[in-house]
Scaffold this motif. Structure first.
Motif, PDB file in Angstrom:
ATOM      1  N   LEU A  28       0.816  -1.207   0.000  1.00 62.48           N
ATOM      2  CA  LEU A  28       0.000   0.000   0.000  1.00 62.48           C
ATOM      3  C   LEU A  28       0.855   1.265   0.000  1.00 62.48           C
ATOM      4  O   LEU A  28       0.505   2.272  -0.636  1.00 62.48           O
ATOM      5  CB  LEU A  28      -0.933  -0.008   1.207  1.00 62.48           C
ATOM      6  N   THR A  29       1.987   1.222   0.713  1.00 61.65           N
ATOM      7  CA  THR A  29       2.883   2.380   0.749  1.00 61.65           C
ATOM      8  C   THR A  29       3.397   2.699  -0.645  1.00 61.65           C
ATOM      9  O   THR A  29       3.377   3.852  -1.089  1.00 61.65           O
ATOM     10  CB  THR A  29       4.064   2.121   1.691  1.00 61.65           C
ATOM     11  N   GLN A  30       3.864   1.667  -1.356  1.00 69.92           N
ATOM     12  CA  GLN A  30       4.387   1.918  -2.693  1.00 69.92           C
ATOM     13  C   GLN A  30       3.305   2.387  -3.657  1.00 69.92           C
ATOM     14  O   GLN A  30       3.548   3.270  -4.495  1.00 69.92           O
ATOM     15  CB  GLN A  30       5.066   0.666  -3.244  1.00 69.92           C
ATOM     16  N   ILE A  31       2.112   1.841  -3.528  1.00 69.05           N
ATOM     17  CA  ILE A  31       1.019   2.303  -4.391  1.00 69.05           C
ATOM     18  C   ILE A  31       0.718   3.780  -4.130  1.00 69.05           C
ATOM     19  O   ILE A  31       0.562   4.577  -5.070  1.00 69.05           O
ATOM     20  CB  ILE A  31      -0.241   1.447  -4.176  1.00 69.05           C
ATOM     21  N   ALA A  32       0.644   4.149  -2.845  1.00 69.56           N
ATOM     22  CA  ALA A  32       0.326   5.541  -2.499  1.00 69.56           C
ATOM     23  C   ALA A  32       1.397   6.492  -3.017  1.00 69.56           C
ATOM     24  O   ALA A  32       1.088   7.570  -3.554  1.00 69.56           O
ATOM     25  CB  ALA A  32       0.184   5.676  -0.985  1.00 69.56           C
ATOM     26  N   LEU A  33       2.676   6.125  -2.880  1.00 71.52           N
ATOM     27  CA  LEU A  33       3.754   6.964  -3.399  1.00 71.52           C
ATOM     28  C   LEU A  33       3.694   7.036  -4.920  1.00 71.52           C
ATOM     29  O   LEU A  33       3.873   8.107  -5.515  1.00 71.52           O
ATOM     30  CB  LEU A  33       5.105   6.406  -2.947  1.00 71.52           C
ATOM     31  N   ALA A  34       3.434   5.892  -5.559  1.00 71.85           N
ATOM     32  CA  ALA A  34       3.391   5.861  -7.025  1.00 71.85           C
ATOM     33  C   ALA A  34       2.308   6.773  -7.574  1.00 71.85           C
ATOM     34  O   ALA A  34       2.502   7.425  -8.615  1.00 71.85           O
ATOM     35  CB  ALA A  34       3.163   4.429  -7.505  1.00 71.85           C
ATOM     36  N   MET A  35       1.182   6.837  -6.872  1.00 66.07           N
ATOM     37  CA  MET A  35       0.070   7.648  -7.361  1.00 66.07           C
ATOM     38  C   MET A  35       0.321   9.146  -7.202  1.00 66.07           C
ATOM     39  O   MET A  35      -0.450   9.955  -7.711  1.00 66.07           O
ATOM     40  CB  MET A  35      -1.224   7.241  -6.653  1.00 66.07           C
ATOM     41  N   ARG A  36       1.421   9.518  -6.530  1.00 66.88           N
ATOM     42  CA  ARG A  36       1.812  10.934  -6.458  1.00 66.88           C
ATOM     43  C   ARG A  36       3.114  11.192  -7.217  1.00 66.88           C
ATOM     44  O   ARG A  36       3.659  12.286  -7.130  1.00 66.88           O
ATOM     45  CB  ARG A  36       1.986  11.360  -4.997  1.00 66.88           C
ATOM     46  N   SER A  37       3.611  10.192  -7.906  1.00 64.46           N
ATOM     47  CA  SER A  37       4.910  10.270  -8.561  1.00 64.46           C
ATOM     48  C   SER A  37       4.770  10.528 -10.058  1.00 64.46           C
ATOM     49  O   SER A  37       3.662  10.532 -10.609  1.00 64.46           O
ATOM     50  CB  SER A  37       5.659   8.947  -8.349  1.00 64.46           C
ATOM     51  N   PRO A  38       5.887  10.720 -10.782  1.00 61.16           N
ATOM     52  CA  PRO A  38       5.818  10.858 -12.245  1.00 61.16           C
ATOM     53  C   PRO A  38       5.284   9.611 -12.937  1.00 61.16           C
ATOM     54  O   PRO A  38       4.974   9.665 -14.129  1.00 61.16           O
ATOM     55  CB  PRO A  38       7.289  11.118 -12.633  1.00 61.16           C
ATOM     56  N   TYR A  39       5.189   8.498 -12.211  1.00 62.73           N
ATOM     57  CA  TYR A  39       4.725   7.247 -12.797  1.00 62.73           C
ATOM     58  C   TYR A  39       3.253   6.976 -12.513  1.00 62.73           C
ATOM     59  O   TYR A  39       2.779   5.860 -12.718  1.00 62.73           O
ATOM     60  CB  TYR A  39       5.581   6.087 -12.275  1.00 62.73           C
ATOM     61  N   ARG A  40       2.535   7.985 -12.064  1.00 54.25           N
ATOM     62  CA  ARG A  40       1.157   7.748 -11.654  1.00 54.25           C
ATOM     63  C   ARG A  40       0.273   7.308 -12.824  1.00 54.25           C
ATOM     64  O   ARG A  40      -0.640   6.494 -12.622  1.00 54.25           O
ATOM     65  CB  ARG A  40       0.566   8.986 -10.982  1.00 54.25           C
ATOM     66  N   GLU A  41       0.521   7.812 -14.027  1.00 60.81           N
ATOM     67  CA  GLU A  41      -0.312   7.407 -15.158  1.00 60.81           C
ATOM     68  C   GLU A  41      -0.077   5.941 -15.505  1.00 60.81           C
ATOM     69  O   GLU A  41      -1.017   5.214 -15.839  1.00 60.81           O
ATOM     70  CB  GLU A  41      -0.045   8.303 -16.371  1.00 60.81           C
ATOM     71  N   SER A  42       1.158   5.501 -15.414  1.00 61.00           N
ATOM     72  CA  SER A  42       1.453   4.088 -15.658  1.00 61.00           C
ATOM     73  C   SER A  42       0.799   3.218 -14.600  1.00 61.00           C
ATOM     74  O   SER A  42       0.233   2.156 -14.902  1.00 61.00           O
ATOM     75  CB  SER A  42       2.965   3.854 -15.666  1.00 61.00           C
ATOM     76  N   ALA A  43       0.870   3.681 -13.338  1.00 66.37           N
ATOM     77  CA  ALA A  43       0.246   2.923 -12.261  1.00 66.37           C
ATOM     78  C   ALA A  43      -1.266   2.876 -12.440  1.00 66.37           C
ATOM     79  O   ALA A  43      -1.897   1.828 -12.265  1.00 66.37           O
ATOM     80  CB  ALA A  43       0.608   3.547 -10.913  1.00 66.37           C
ATOM     81  N   ARG A  44      -1.848   4.020 -12.801  1.00 63.91           N
ATOM     82  CA  ARG A  44      -3.299   4.069 -12.996  1.00 63.91           C
ATOM     83  C   ARG A  44      -3.718   3.141 -14.144  1.00 63.91           C
ATOM     84  O   ARG A  44      -4.719   2.421 -14.053  1.00 63.91           O
ATOM     85  CB  ARG A  44      -3.738   5.496 -13.277  1.00 63.91           C
ATOM     86  N   ALA A  45      -2.949   3.136 -15.222  1.00 65.53           N
ATOM     87  CA  ALA A  45      -3.277   2.266 -16.354  1.00 65.53           C
ATOM     88  C   ALA A  45      -3.202   0.797 -15.964  1.00 65.53           C
ATOM     89  O   ALA A  45      -4.038  -0.014 -16.407  1.00 65.53           O
ATOM     90  CB  ALA A  45      -2.308   2.551 -17.512  1.00 65.53           C
TER      91      ALA A  45
END
Length: 311
Positions: free
Chosen positions: A289-306
């Protein structure tokens, strides 16, 4: 106004809940991709927030096994490394400068025996030198929902109230037994919901919480639970010393919660609701969950969202 310029961050636990990774990697050194897109150990992410919150000096409480790996991480790049494998990589130079700045602020103390969270915190008492301090754990990542970091929110509440402050969050009744839980009376400090503490209990039963730990204005199926960031006067160390000198233990350990109870008995104690989220990477599901939360605020958020949308 009392100004907080010191922070104590505990990183002395053995990380057994993240076994077998923690056979060779200290829990607080497990890497995460931060909101800026760079990969850092958890402890560095926490310390960067501490410094950004106006803290000048940080004491990290380590154990005999992890002291040197933690210390080594904050040494940054050597001149030889900058000339060779990192030549032309300006981003690495900038990150190395950050490590150097953190290193200049760090002092390490060692908890030689595993005698509880309160015992670990007490190892920093000489370093604190009678000054107030922020207390944080080295495996909890906080993400603010405002323009103030979660650490800044607690420091501000402390400086305004002139009282010990603990961050709290509203936790569902079914989970309150996992946390230190408090009841309070609503007040208004720092522009966020806050409460003067009226009672507290470490990991209460549901029955006890229902009878003793209700807070007016909070839904009946929720409780105010401690959230991992505190701002304490130096009196906190006096309370811990009393527990240690008199061998007052719970489940064989010197508990920080017992020192908090003593502070509460001495005078006003403020509970401040954090405007943000906190994640415990010290357990497997919390790490995810920590990595997901950080990813969703990072430059990679669109990749994570996809990725999430494709599942």
């Amino acid at each position: 106004m009392t100004t907080v310029k010191k922070a104590v961050v505990t990183a002395a636990g053995r990380g057994t809940r993240q076994y077998p990774a923690t056979n060779t990697v200290q829990k607080e050194l497990i890497p995460l991709v931060d909101v800026d897109g760079y990969t850092k150990p958890t402890l560095q992410i926490i310390l960067e927030e501490v410094v950004a919150s106006g803290i000048d000096e940080i004491c990290v409480v380590a154990n005999p096994s992890n002291l040197e790996p933690i210390r080594a991480h904050f040494q940054g790049l050597t001149d030889e490394q900058k000339r060779t494998q990192f030549a032309g990589k300006d981003w690495a130079d900038a990150l190395s400068d950050t490590l150097a700045d953190l290193q200049s602020r760090l002092t390490f103390v060692v908890q030689h025996t595993q005698e509880g969270y309160g015992h670990a915190v007490y190892q920093a008492h000489e370093w604190a030198g009678g000054e107030p301090f922020v207390l944080m754990v080295g495996d909890h990542i906080s993400l603010s929902g405002t323009d103030q970091s979660c650490t800044q929110q607690i420091i501000h509440a402390f400086e305004q109230s002139h009282a010990p402050v603990s961050s709290v969050a509203r936790i569902d009744e079914s989970k309150a037994y996992r946390y230190g839980t408090a009841a309070g009376e609503a007040t208004d400090f720092s522009g966020a919901p806050s409460y003067w503490m009226r009672a507290m209990m470490e990991k209460p039963s549901i029955e006890y919480a229902r009878e003793h730990l209700r807070t007016p204005g909070i839904p009946d199926d929720q409780y105010l639970c401690f959230y991992g960031i505190h701002a304490f006067p130096s009196d906190a160390f006096d309370c811990l010393k009393h527990l240690i000198d008199n061998d007052i233990r719970q489940k064989g350990e010197i508990q920080m919660a017992a020192a908090q109870e003593m502070l509460f008995q001495r005078g006003p104690y403020l509970l401040a609701e954090i405007q943000g989220e906190q994640y415990d990477m010290g357990v497997p599901d919390g790490l995810v969950l920590t990595q997901i939360a950080l990813a969703m605020r990072s430059p990679y958020r669109e990749s994570a969202r996809a990725l999430f949308e494709s599942l």
